[in-house]
Motif scaffolding. Structure first.
Motif, PDB file in Angstrom:
ATOM      1  N   SER A  28       0.852  -1.136  -0.100  1.00 54.68           N
ATOM      2  CA  SER A  28      -0.081  -0.049   0.094  1.00 54.68           C
ATOM      3  C   SER A  28       0.958   1.290   0.089  1.00 54.68           C
ATOM      4  CB  SER A  28      -0.896   0.049   1.255  1.00 54.68           C
ATOM      5  OG  SER A  28      -1.830  -1.023   1.309  1.00 54.68           O
ATOM      6  N   TYR A  29       2.123   1.186  -0.385  1.00 55.12           N
ATOM      7  CA  TYR A  29       3.130   2.206  -0.061  1.00 55.12           C
ATOM      8  C   TYR A  29       3.616   2.474  -1.547  1.00 55.12           C
ATOM      9  CZ  TYR A  29       1.788   1.236   4.594  1.00 55.12           C
ATOM     10  OH  TYR A  29       1.132   1.194   5.929  1.00 55.12           O
ATOM     11  N   GLY A  30       3.192   2.138  -2.429  1.00 55.18           N
ATOM     12  CA  GLY A  30       3.755   2.120  -3.807  1.00 55.18           C
ATOM     13  C   GLY A  30       4.064   3.798  -4.304  1.00 55.18           C
ATOM     14  N   ALA A  31       3.110   4.977  -3.886  1.00 55.28           N
ATOM     15  CA  ALA A  31       3.461   5.943  -3.985  1.00 55.28           C
ATOM     16  C   ALA A  31       4.324   6.654  -3.343  1.00 55.28           C
ATOM     17  CB  ALA A  31       2.001   6.700  -3.661  1.00 55.28           C
ATOM     18  N   LEU A  32       4.520   6.041  -2.075  1.00 54.17           N
ATOM     19  CA  LEU A  32       5.610   6.897  -1.290  1.00 54.17           C
ATOM     20  C   LEU A  32       7.110   6.271  -1.456  1.00 54.17           C
ATOM     21  CD1 LEU A  32       4.162   6.395   2.471  1.00 54.17           C
ATOM     22  CD2 LEU A  32       4.183   8.430   0.652  1.00 54.17           C
ATOM     23  N   ALA A  33       6.992   5.097  -2.063  1.00 53.57           N
ATOM     24  CA  ALA A  33       8.195   4.414  -2.429  1.00 53.57           C
ATOM     25  C   ALA A  33       8.727   5.334  -3.764  1.00 53.57           C
ATOM     26  CB  ALA A  33       8.141   2.930  -2.842  1.00 53.57           C
ATOM     27  N   ALA A  34       7.815   5.649  -4.827  1.00 50.49           N
ATOM     28  CA  ALA A  34       8.169   6.336  -5.759  1.00 50.49           C
ATOM     29  C   ALA A  34       8.677   7.610  -5.535  1.00 50.49           C
ATOM     30  CB  ALA A  34       6.844   6.346  -6.966  1.00 50.49           C
ATOM     31  N   SER A  35       7.997   8.133  -4.484  1.00 51.61           N
ATOM     32  CA  SER A  35       8.352   9.606  -4.202  1.00 51.61           C
ATOM     33  C   SER A  35       9.881   9.639  -3.543  1.00 51.61           C
ATOM     34  CB  SER A  35       7.561  10.213  -3.142  1.00 51.61           C
ATOM     35  OG  SER A  35       6.270  10.578  -3.716  1.00 51.61           O
ATOM     36  N   ALA A  36       9.994   8.431  -2.600  1.00 48.60           N
ATOM     37  CA  ALA A  36      11.456   8.315  -2.194  1.00 48.60           C
ATOM     38  C   ALA A  36      12.537   8.194  -3.189  1.00 48.60           C
ATOM     39  CB  ALA A  36      11.215   7.004  -1.092  1.00 48.60           C
ATOM     40  N   ARG A  40      12.283  12.686  -2.985  1.00 44.99           N
ATOM     41  CA  ARG A  40      11.353  13.578  -2.191  1.00 44.99           C
ATOM     42  C   ARG A  40      11.310  13.298  -0.693  1.00 44.99           C
ATOM     43  NH1 ARG A  40       6.548  13.799  -6.379  1.00 44.99           N
ATOM     44  NH2 ARG A  40       7.602  14.957  -8.355  1.00 44.99           N
ATOM     45  N   LEU A  41      11.767  12.186  -0.143  1.00 46.26           N
ATOM     46  CA  LEU A  41      11.772  11.624   1.200  1.00 46.26           C
ATOM     47  C   LEU A  41      12.609  10.498   1.413  1.00 46.26           C
ATOM     48  CD1 LEU A  41       9.373   9.103   1.755  1.00 46.26           C
ATOM     49  CD2 LEU A  41       8.017  10.863   0.931  1.00 46.26           C
ATOM     50  N   ASP A  42      12.898  10.546   2.664  1.00 46.90           N
ATOM     51  CA  ASP A  42      13.450   9.124   3.195  1.00 46.90           C
ATOM     52  C   ASP A  42      12.471   8.215   3.566  1.00 46.90           C
ATOM     53  OD1 ASP A  42      16.177   9.586   2.594  1.00 46.90           O
ATOM     54  OD2 ASP A  42      16.743  10.428   4.199  1.00 46.90           O
ATOM     55  N   LEU A  43      12.559   6.890   2.931  1.00 53.76           N
ATOM     56  CA  LEU A  43      11.638   6.099   3.495  1.00 53.76           C
ATOM     57  C   LEU A  43      12.076   4.878   4.065  1.00 53.76           C
ATOM     58  CD1 LEU A  43       8.403   5.352   3.472  1.00 53.76           C
ATOM     59  CD2 LEU A  43       8.922   4.417   1.131  1.00 53.76           C
ATOM     60  N   HIS A  44      11.708   4.385   5.278  1.00 52.19           N
ATOM     61  CA  HIS A  44      12.070   3.213   5.811  1.00 52.19           C
ATOM     62  C   HIS A  44      10.875   2.222   5.944  1.00 52.19           C
ATOM     63  CE1 HIS A  44      16.130   5.369   6.771  1.00 52.19           C
ATOM     64  NE2 HIS A  44      15.135   6.399   6.880  1.00 52.19           N
ATOM     65  N   VAL A 119      -5.499   8.951  11.936  1.00 54.68           N
ATOM     66  CA  VAL A 119      -6.005   7.736  11.473  1.00 54.68           C
ATOM     67  C   VAL A 119      -5.983   7.979  10.109  1.00 54.68           C
ATOM     68  CG1 VAL A 119      -7.247   5.367  11.278  1.00 54.68           C
ATOM     69  CG2 VAL A 119      -6.908   6.662  13.432  1.00 54.68           C
ATOM     70  N   LEU A 120      -5.088   7.098   8.884  1.00 56.04           N
ATOM     71  CA  LEU A 120      -5.021   7.298   7.817  1.00 56.04           C
ATOM     72  C   LEU A 120      -5.752   5.821   7.121  1.00 56.04           C
ATOM     73  CD1 LEU A 120      -1.668   8.852   6.942  1.00 56.04           C
ATOM     74  CD2 LEU A 120      -3.961  10.098   7.282  1.00 56.04           C
ATOM     75  N   SER A 121      -6.090   6.064   5.843  1.00 60.03           N
ATOM     76  CA  SER A 121      -6.613   4.947   5.092  1.00 60.03           C
ATOM     77  C   SER A 121      -5.519   4.684   4.026  1.00 60.03           C
ATOM     78  CB  SER A 121      -8.102   4.970   4.670  1.00 60.03           C
ATOM     79  OG  SER A 121      -8.887   5.283   5.602  1.00 60.03           O
ATOM     80  N   LYS A 122      -5.374   3.477   3.773  1.00 58.85           N
ATOM     81  CA  LYS A 122      -4.509   2.925   2.502  1.00 58.85           C
ATOM     82  C   LYS A 122      -5.173   3.286   1.251  1.00 58.85           C
ATOM     83  CE  LYS A 122      -2.242  -0.684   4.995  1.00 58.85           C
ATOM     84  NZ  LYS A 122      -1.698  -2.137   5.295  1.00 58.85           N
ATOM     85  N   PRO A 123      -4.615   3.469   0.419  1.00 62.33           N
ATOM     86  CA  PRO A 123      -3.171   3.637   0.214  1.00 62.33           C
ATOM     87  C   PRO A 123      -2.817   5.157   0.761  1.00 62.33           C
ATOM     88  CG  PRO A 123      -4.224   4.025  -2.102  1.00 62.33           C
ATOM     89  CD  PRO A 123      -5.388   3.483  -1.034  1.00 62.33           C
ATOM     90  N   ILE A 124      -1.689   5.069   1.320  1.00 60.47           N
ATOM     91  CA  ILE A 124      -1.149   6.458   1.556  1.00 60.47           C
ATOM     92  C   ILE A 124      -0.394   7.210   0.616  1.00 60.47           C
ATOM     93  CG2 ILE A 124       0.575   7.398   3.674  1.00 60.47           C
ATOM     94  CD1 ILE A 124      -2.025   5.981   4.253  1.00 60.47           C
ATOM     95  N   THR A 125      -0.719   8.462   0.178  1.00 58.45           N
ATOM     96  CA  THR A 125      -0.102   9.352  -0.650  1.00 58.45           C
ATOM     97  C   THR A 125       0.855  10.361   0.062  1.00 58.45           C
ATOM     98  OG1 THR A 125      -1.675  11.059  -0.450  1.00 58.45           O
ATOM     99  CG2 THR A 125      -2.059   9.077  -2.037  1.00 58.45           C
ATOM    100  N   VAL A 126       1.605  10.914  -0.955  1.00 60.64           N
ATOM    101  CA  VAL A 126       2.442  12.195  -0.412  1.00 60.64           C
ATOM    102  C   VAL A 126       1.556  13.166   0.231  1.00 60.64           C
ATOM    103  CG1 VAL A 126       4.176  13.916  -1.106  1.00 60.64           C
ATOM    104  CG2 VAL A 126       4.423  11.666  -2.034  1.00 60.64           C
ATOM    105  N   VAL A 167       6.452  -5.790  -7.788  1.00 62.27           N
ATOM    106  CA  VAL A 167       5.004  -5.839  -8.109  1.00 62.27           C
ATOM    107  C   VAL A 167       4.258  -4.787  -8.135  1.00 62.27           C
ATOM    108  CG1 VAL A 167       3.029  -7.309  -7.509  1.00 62.27           C
ATOM    109  CG2 VAL A 167       5.205  -8.287  -7.530  1.00 62.27           C
ATOM    110  N   LEU A 168       4.443  -3.811  -7.229  1.00 64.95           N
ATOM    111  CA  LEU A 168       3.606  -2.779  -6.958  1.00 64.95           C
ATOM    112  C   LEU A 168       4.052  -1.875  -8.433  1.00 64.95           C
ATOM    113  CD1 LEU A 168       3.479  -1.743  -3.350  1.00 64.95           C
ATOM    114  CD2 LEU A 168       1.729  -2.438  -4.884  1.00 64.95           C
ATOM    115  N   MET A 169       5.440  -1.817  -8.647  1.00 63.08           N
ATOM    116  CA  MET A 169       5.798  -0.770  -9.836  1.00 63.08           C
ATOM    117  C   MET A 169       5.500  -1.405 -10.970  1.00 63.08           C
ATOM    118  SD  MET A 169       6.812   1.076  -7.668  1.00 63.08           S
ATOM    119  CE  MET A 169       7.517   2.386  -8.773  1.00 63.08           C
ATOM    120  N   VAL A 170       5.375  -2.762 -11.274  1.00 62.84           N
ATOM    121  CA  VAL A 170       5.020  -3.336 -12.551  1.00 62.84           C
ATOM    122  C   VAL A 170       3.311  -3.097 -12.567  1.00 62.84           C
ATOM    123  CG1 VAL A 170       4.731  -5.283 -13.899  1.00 62.84           C
ATOM    124  CG2 VAL A 170       6.713  -4.610 -12.579  1.00 62.84           C
TER     125      VAL A 170
END
Length: 171
Positions: A28-36, A40-44, A119-126, A167-170
């Motif tokens: 559910s964090y594909g958008a954050l991974a793309a931003s990282a 744009r951000l450090d994602l762990h 409380v946030l709902s998935k998927p999480i965005t920037v 898999v998320l990216m594809v």
């Protein structure tokens, strides 16, 4: 797993928000991974509370995104452990979009009682992160603007996490 831009100098990196996701389901964090990857951000990403607590002592964290159920404990238990290490970081409980508003209200009330900011709902965005970090518009532009010259680095300690992100990216 860490996703960050590695060609930024120290001053540029200091401006990037550092976000730790504690969730066994990375899909559910594909958008954050793309931003990282765009710098744009450090994602762990961590799947267990124990691994995330170890990380908390090593890096400054601006925001924690925590799932209700982790590999080794509940999300609420993790929030309790995190309280002494919080250091001004924002904490969000991440939940799936619920169909009933009553269920959503109970989840939010329960999370707020243990010290969660929102409380946030998935998927999480920037945009969700911008709101969570309470950044003014000028600061949002400065922190989340693409750096243009950055490349992505993806040091991976868990092969399954890489497969999930691929898999998320594809898809």
């Amino acid at each position: 797993m860490v996703i960050h831009a590695f060609e930024l100098d120290g001053d540029e990196r200091a401006r990037l928000p550092s976000v730790v996701v504690v969730d066994p389901s990375f899909d559910s964090y594909g958008a954050l991974a793309a931003s990282a990857r765009m710098g744009r951000l450090d994602l762990h990403l961590r799947s267990s509370g124990g691994a995330a607590i170890k990380l908390a002592g090593k890096i400054p964290v601006d925001a924690w995104l925590i799932a209700p159920d982790l590999d080794d404990m509940s999300g609420q238990d993790f929030v309790g452990l995190l309280e002494s290490r919080r250091a001004g970081a924002k904490i969000a409980m991440v939940d799936v979009e619920s169909e009933g508003s009553r269920h959503r209200q109970l989840a939010e009330q329960s999370a707020l009682e243990v010290g969660v900011d929102v409380v946030l709902s998935k998927p999480i965005t920037v945009a969700d992160l911008e709101e969570l970090l309470d950044l003014p518009i000028e600061e949002r532009r400065r922190r989340f603007a693409a750096q243009g010259r950055s490349w992505a680095a993806l040091p991976v300690s868990i092969g399954a996490a890489v497969i999930a992100i691929a898999v998320l990216m594809v898809g």
